[in-house]
Write a protein that holds these residues in place. Structure first.
Motif, PDB file in Angstrom:
ATOM      1  N   UNK A  59     -10.986 -12.579  11.638  1.00 32.66           N
ATOM      2  CA  UNK A  59     -10.030 -13.495  11.005  1.00 32.66           C
ATOM      3  C   UNK A  59      -8.908 -13.870  11.975  1.00 32.66           C
ATOM      4  N   UNK A  60      -8.395 -12.904  12.700  1.00 29.39           N
ATOM      5  CA  UNK A  60      -7.323 -13.179  13.667  1.00 29.39           C
ATOM      6  C   UNK A  60      -7.833 -14.067  14.795  1.00 29.39           C
ATOM      7  N   UNK A  61      -9.043 -13.787  15.280  1.00 29.46           N
ATOM      8  CA  UNK A  61      -9.583 -14.557  16.392  1.00 29.46           C
ATOM      9  C   UNK A  61      -9.829 -16.019  15.984  1.00 29.46           C
ATOM     10  N   UNK A  62     -10.363 -16.226  14.781  1.00 32.08           N
ATOM     11  CA  UNK A  62     -10.688 -17.580  14.317  1.00 32.08           C
ATOM     12  C   UNK A  62      -9.517 -18.271  13.620  1.00 32.08           C
ATOM     13  N   UNK A  63      -8.403 -17.547  13.470  1.00 31.77           N
ATOM     14  CA  UNK A  63      -7.203 -18.089  12.810  1.00 31.77           C
ATOM     15  C   UNK A  63      -7.493 -18.532  11.371  1.00 31.77           C
ATOM     16  N   UNK A  64      -8.168 -17.655  10.636  1.00 30.37           N
ATOM     17  CA  UNK A  64      -8.420 -17.881   9.207  1.00 30.37           C
ATOM     18  C   UNK A  64      -8.103 -16.582   8.477  1.00 30.37           C
ATOM     19  N   UNK A  65      -8.139 -16.597   7.152  1.00 31.29           N
ATOM     20  CA  UNK A  65      -7.810 -15.384   6.399  1.00 31.29           C
ATOM     21  C   UNK A  65      -8.978 -14.404   6.406  1.00 31.29           C
TER      22      UNK A  65
END
Length: 186
Positions: free
Chosen positions: A42-48
């Motif tokens: 989630x952090x890498x793809x900038x999503x929840x």
């Protein structure tokens, strides 16, 4: 976008023995397995984190175009690392790399009575292993596209323009500008 870096990556990806996952669910499951959890993905793809969990459970099947592109890029960057390493090693030690470039090429320090005016050329040149090694080493060390362009230009100077020292001895520098098409092949 890194033209030279992406070109080197595409060449290495041709060595894959199995295709990378194409759909969002399998891609997300692969990344969760590689990174050790949904939070890191989630952090890498900038999503929840909840969105990642939904993709893993196939509750969401079709990502937005920008997420789909990031997802595909991250999966391909991690896919078959041993095959990728072997392909780089083989190119850097025995096979070399083939460069196909269609761009404006210019040079400095040419002998008298020749044109050093930059002009569009389409070249396909087999570069010996030492040049492939230089390119892959620079890429592994995080070189930017300008540095990779410089290394490619040096390789063209020595292999194509100077023909391994048999001609154009006073040639000092080759420049690659206005790239129309660039491909590397192992």
């Amino acid at each position: 976008m890194s033209l030279f870096g992406d070109g080197l990556e595409k060449a290495v990806q041709k060595a894959f023995t199995r295709p990378a996952p194409k759909n969002a669910g399998p891609q997300m499951r692969y990344l969760v397995k590689q990174l050790g959890g949904t939070k890191a993905v989630a952090q890498m793809l900038r999503i929840s984190q909840r969105t990642v969990e939904r993709y893993v459970k196939d509750q969401i099947k079709k990502p937005r175009p920008n997420l789909a592109a990031r997802l595909e890029r991250e999966v391909k960057a991690r896919w078959q690392p041993q095959i990728r390493a072997k392909a780089r090693q083989k190119a850097a030690t025995t096979d070399g790399i083939v460069l196909d470039v269609h761009a404006r090429l210019g040079y400095a320090g040419a002998p008298a009575h020749t044109s050093d005016e930059a002009r569009i050329r389409h070249l396909t040149v087999a570069l010996p292993p030492q040049y492939a090694a230089r390119l892959f080493d620079a890429q592994q060390q995080g070189a930017d596209d300008d540095r990779l362009r410089e290394l490619t230009a040096d390789a063209l100077k020595e292999v194509y323009f100077q023909d391994g020292g048999r001609r154009a001895g006073s040639l000092q520098e080759v420049e690659i500008n206005d790239v129309i098409n660039l491909e590397f092949d192992l």
